[in-house]
Design a protein around this motif. Structure first.
Motif, mmCIF file in Angstrom:
data_model
loop_
_atom_site.group_PDB
_atom_site.id
_atom_site.type_symbol
_atom_site.label_atom_id
_atom_site.label_comp_id
_atom_site.label_asym_id
_atom_site.label_seq_id
_atom_site.Cartn_x
_atom_site.Cartn_y
_atom_site.Cartn_z
ATOM 1 N N ASP A 84 0.843 -1.197 0.000
ATOM 2 C CA ASP A 84 0.000 0.000 0.000
ATOM 3 C C ASP A 84 0.880 1.249 0.000
ATOM 4 O O ASP A 84 2.099 1.171 0.181
ATOM 5 N N LEU A 85 0.225 2.372 -0.214
ATOM 6 C CA LEU A 85 0.979 3.626 -0.360
ATOM 7 C C LEU A 85 1.809 3.947 0.875
ATOM 8 O O LEU A 85 2.951 4.408 0.783
ATOM 9 N N GLU A 86 1.237 3.693 2.027
ATOM 10 C CA GLU A 86 1.943 4.018 3.269
ATOM 11 C C GLU A 86 3.259 3.250 3.345
ATOM 12 O O GLU A 86 4.303 3.793 3.719
ATOM 13 N N VAL B 128 4.906 1.944 0.770
ATOM 14 C CA VAL B 128 5.800 2.456 -0.278
ATOM 15 C C VAL B 128 6.495 3.726 0.201
ATOM 16 O O VAL B 128 7.677 3.945 -0.043
ATOM 17 N N MET B 129 5.733 4.548 0.910
ATOM 18 C CA MET B 129 6.325 5.798 1.404
ATOM 19 C C MET B 129 7.433 5.521 2.411
ATOM 20 O O MET B 129 8.457 6.204 2.424
#
Lengths: 169, 834
Positions: B45-47, B49-50
């Motif tokens: 998820d984006l979190e 990936v961040m």
């Protein structure tokens, strides 16, 4: 000596390419992930999902790799290199690299309510122009998000994305 | 054995299991992340990936982009990166200015390509963009002022409409207020109106960007009694509203408290200078007797610069489509710098007290700015006629249209500059303006900006009509840029720009009583409402290239032609010079002359009255040059920049005579063989004064009656100018190479962060030799390198103590003609930022 110099140049060039690619790779991953948090207007929920990249930029190659592996919901992901305002019209997301920043204002003012989420890469641009703007804060890749600019395009943004980005009003 | 086997198998299984477990993100290294396959990354998820992106961090490339490609908005009135800017543009960031150790805004501009910057007196600078210095030559110091560049604060012009140019000390802001300075080199009147003829310097102030109170500033002290303090405080009250307040103070002393006498080629204490007798006419003083002991004109000759300023700003941005700003401020300044008058010394005191209110708004594509500037400026303190009250109103409105890829920006502009000297005159008639005088202009403009497949076309034109000139001025710009790719950018620019009218040139009506001074006894200065405005035509080509990701090179080649210069030149000599019979001298004191006392001097050719008129001259200045700039981010701790300009200026239709020589030639034309130099500069016959006991006295001139000379009833008319800048004397106009601008100038800087807390900024600025020629003679300015270093150490967060040396090696050659021998200044201080 000459050979050593040549090797050094090659190593430097390669390391430069790798490091540049790493930025683009993560930006591409960010962009792909943004699609999960944004709902486009009804008329853009069918057909291909088009991510436009303005000009010739290496991020397009990274996005191409993603497009070969992933879809956006049920929509086929298409990466399109665009040049000129009219070419932007069919896009769902339009990424404008830092070196094309002078076109941002023109594009923003030409795409009202077209369902195009503008992603820029220039300090301060989320304030005035884009829905999402990549920023480098203390050596870390982050993004600013301006909900109003996304909504002006007829799209809606999930609160989850707002909580991950730096909110600009 | 079996037990051992089971134990080994268990270990293997456990270890295999451990190995196959995904590694905890928190313990991942950069290499781990970079080795992760795409498929895996795409499942996250984006979190997550961040978080991975945080581990990797951004590459140096991002840093290069940030350092090499600052944002700029002055080149086309919209935000863009400096690599894309269609004009020759440089951006100085706030951090760079502070790190450089520049004492004030003027000095910081030495970091910018294409700038010629000379320190006249400590902290007071002469600033030109690409030269065209001291044109037309052979006149007063005022013609060395840069009247062809427009300085603005947040788009508000800070221009001196009395005589033209910029009183830099009148800028109410300091380094602490600045977000960035954008410099556009070259003609830009189509964008910014009159006076943006050789370029624009737009100083952009900070905007509050955080709900936390932000404070920045500095306190500095050091040699030459330097005291510099400035502070800026800003805060966003909420997402819509913010404020900013700032204050600044600068005090710098000269390297001497003496004044240089142009005639005596010697330094004097002020009272001594004002008691000095003219060696060639030893019965009169060098100075105007009305000036007394000179202390009114020069109250503190030890002080070069003494100024303060306060500013406030309020920012209201209710939504993304409305962005407004209201600024106000005030300043007081008292400097000793080159004179705007005709003095016995190159310097005079200039005192100003001005204020401003400035509103700007961006409202749904409509941009407006209205500002009002008021106060007084005493351009030559102690000389009647030079103190004026000013009221300058500027208003503009522009609107952005977008039609597909085409951006069209129409605009309307209004300016009203009203100056009044009457309140400061003992008698109306003693001033240049003698009342309230007005210059106003109304204008309209249109600019189109279109980009297609990497090629950008910009066309802009502006029409301006002034209240005093019958012409409509049409400055324009035609620009094209081509981005071959991300590494190469080409641009070409053909532009025309013009200067505005000035009040003194337009309205001067000044009678200068020179009784008890050297001849002529009376001079009159007459303005003209029909002067053509100086005009610059420029062709420029530029190339930006990134030969390496860490290097950006800018090369710009320019060719300019400047015409329609305005000039204060002898226009006519009143014919009574033909009537002079004798000049009688009455001595007040006794002295021992060698020879006979000067009781009566025959003076048939002395001009008693000269009319000086502001007029256009056919002079043409042609300028050719190349500026190169290299920015190199060596690594994240070291940035090296270098810039240099090679240029040549040629004058055509140039009359190589100064004011006195023109008067002399007028007299010759009238049939008199005695020259002004003979009459004005000659020791009276048979008198060689004893210099230890100089005479004082008065002179009176008697005249033949006109009847005796020309016959009964004949009136002698003023003798008009038939020479110099006159088509009747084309033989007197020549072509020369103008050497008031150095043929090479430039600078180099290294900004080194030795470790996290320590920054070292070394810079050097260089200019080559120049010949400065005005009516007082020719001054050879020698080449000079000014080396500066600032070492700062952060003691707490971003608050740093510093040592700062300006002109480190104490090279004390004068940088400006007959200016002070500026020395090294050594400072210590504290930079505040939290």
């Amino acid at each position: 000596m000459k050979n050593k110099g040549t090797i050094l140049i090659i190593v430097l060039t390669l390391s430069s390419l790798i490091s540049k690619a790493q930025d683009e790779k993560f930006k591409a991953l960010f962009i792909y992930n943004f699609t999960k948090y944004i709902e486009w207007p009804q008329e853009k929920r069918s057909g291909d999902f088009v991510i436009g990249v303005y000009g010739n930029n290496p991020i397009a190659k990274e996005l191409e790799i993603i497009a070969q592996k992933k879809m956006v919901g049920s929509q086929k992901l298409i990466i399109k290199q665009v040049d000129g305002v009219s070419a932007c019209m069919g896009c769902h997301i339009l990424y404008i690299p830092e070196n094309k920043s002078s076109i941002v204002e023109t594009i923003m003012n030409s795409i009202s309510q077209q369902g195009i989420v503008l992603i820029t890469d220039k300090t301060g641009f989320a304030k005035s122009y884009s829905g999402i703007n990549f920023v480098n804060i203390n050596g870390k890749q982050q993004f600013e998000i301006n909900k109003k600019h996304i909504e002006n395009q007829g799209a809606t943004v999930n609160s989850g994305l707002l909580s991950l980005g730096i909110i600009i009003e | 054995m079996k037990k051992i086997f089971i134990a080994l198998l268990s270990i293997c299984l456990i270890s295999t299991n451990v190995i196959s477990q995904p590694k905890d993100i928190n313990s991942m290294t950069k290499e781990d992340v970079l080795n992760m396959p795409y498929d895996k990354l795409l499942e996250m998820d984006l979190e997550t990936v961040m978080r991975l992106a945080d581990i990797v961090g951004v590459s140096m490339d991002e840093l290069y982009e940030m350092l090499l490609n600052k944002d700029v908005s002055s080149a086309s009135k919209k935000a863009e990166s400096s690599f894309e800017a269609p004009l020759s543009t440089t951006v100085l960031s706030s951090d760079e200015i502070v790190q450089s150790g520049a004492r004030n805004i003027e000095e910081a501009l030495r970091l910018v390509p294409g700038m010629i910057i000379r320190e006249k007196t400590n902290g007071n600078f002469d600033i030109h963009i690409r030269g065209n210095d001291n044109l037309p030559p052979d006149n007063m110091f005022i013609y060395s002022e840069n009247t062809m560049s427009l300085v603005m604060i947040d788009g508000r012009p800070v221009y001196n409409y009395v005589n033209g140019g910029t009183f830099w000390e009148c800028l109410p802001i300091s380094i602490a207020d600045i977000d960035r300075i954008e410099i556009v080199r070259g003609a830009a009147s189509a964008l910014y109106g009159a006076n943006a003829a050789t370029g624009v310097i737009n100083i952009i102030t900070k905007r509050p960007d955080s709900k936390d109170l932000s404070i920045n500033g500095s306190v500095t002290g050091g040699s030459q009694a330097s005291k510099i303090a400035n502070i800026n405080i800003g805060q966003s009250i909420n997402t819509k509203l913010g404020y900013r307040v700032s204050a600044n103070y600068e005090y710098m002393e000269r390297t001497t408290d003496l004044l240089y006498s142009l005639k005596m080629d010697s330094m004097y204490k002020v009272q001594d200078l004002f008691n000095e007798m003219d060696p060639q006419l030893p019965w009169i003083k060098l100075t105007d007797p009305g000036d007394g002991n000179g202390l009114n004109k020069y109250p503190h000759t030890n002080i070069a610069r003494d100024k303060w300023g306060v500013n406030g700003g309020f920012y209201y941005e209710p939504n993304g489509n409305i962005k407004t700003r209201f600024n106000l401020g005030s300043q007081y300044s008292d400097v000793l710098s080159t004179t705007f008058g005709d003095q016995v010394t190159p310097l005079s005191t200039r005192v100003s007290n001005t204020s401003y209110v400035d509103f700007s708004g961006e409202i749904y594509g409509f941009t407006t700015q209205v500002n009002y500037n008021f106060g007084y400026q005493d351009v030559v303190k102690g000389d009647e006629g030079f103190k004026v009250d000013m009221n300058v109103l500027n208003a503009s409105g522009e609107y952005d249209f977008y039609v597909k890829g085409l951006n069209i920006r129409p605009g309307v502009y209004y300016q009203n500059a009203t100056y009044d000297d009457s309140k400061h005159l003992s008698t109306v008639g003693n001033g240049f303006l003698n009342g309230e005088r007005e210059l106003s202009s109304i204008g309209g403009g249109l600019r189109a900006d279109y980009m297609f497949k990497g090629i950008r076309f910009i066309a802009g034109v502006r029409a301006e009509k002034y209240n005093v000139n019958s012409e409509i001025y049409l400055p324009f710009q035609l620009i094209s840029t081509y981005n071959l790719n991300d590494k190469h950018m080409f641009r070409a620019n053909y532009s025309r720009a013009n200067r505005s009218p000035f009040l003194v040139d337009t309205y001067a009506d000044f009678n200068w009583d020179r009784s008890a001074r050297s001849y002529p006894q009376q001079m009159k200065f007459t303005g003209s409402q029909d002067l053509e405005l100086a005009k610059v035509d420029m062709i420029e080509v530029g190339y930006r290239v990134k030969p390496h990701k860490a290097v950006q090179v800018d090369i710009e080649a320019f060719m300019t032609t400047t015409t329609d210069y305005g000039y204060l030149s002898p226009d006519s000599v009143v014919g009574n010079f033909a009537l002079v019979s004798t000049t009688n001298v009455v001595l007040n004191n006794s002295y021992t002359p060698i020879g006979l006392p000067p009781t009566a001097i025959p003076a048939p050719a002395i001009p008693e009255f000269v009319n000086m008129a502001y007029q256009n001259i056919p002079l043409e200045s042609k300028q050719y040059g190349v500026t190169a700039n290299v920015d190199w981010v060596v690594n994240k701790n070291l940035i090296v920049k270098a810039h240099g300009t090679v240029q040549v200026t040629k004058l055509e239709n140039y009359c190589p005579l100064n004011t006195n020589e023109i008067i002399e030639a007028m007299m010759k034309d009238a049939g008199y063989t005695m020259t002004v130099a003979n009459m004005m500069g000659q020791t009276p016959p048979n008198i060689i004064p004893n210099m230890n006991n100089l005479p004082t006295g008065t002179s009176t001139t008697t005249f033949f009656s006109a009847d005796n000379v020309a016959g009964p009833g004949v009136t002698l008319a003023p003798y008009p100018s038939m020479l110099a800048y006159s088509t009747t004397r084309p033989d007197s106009l020549i072509s020369i190479e103008h050497s008031s601008t150095p043929s090479f100038y430039g600078g180099i800087s290294a900004n080194y962060t030795a470790f996290e807390k320590m920054n070292i900024f070394v810079s050097a600025y260089y200019y080559g030799a120049q010949d400065f020629k005005n009516m007082y003679g020719t001054y050879k300015i020698e080449p000079k390198v000014i080396t500066n270093i600032k070492v700062s150490y952060k003691v707490w967060n971003d608050n740093a103590v510093f040592l700062n040396a300006r002109n480190l090696f104490n090279d004390n050659k004068a940088e400006f003609a007959w200016g002070d021998k500026t020395q090294g200044t050594y400072l210590v201080g504290l930079d505040i930022k939290f």
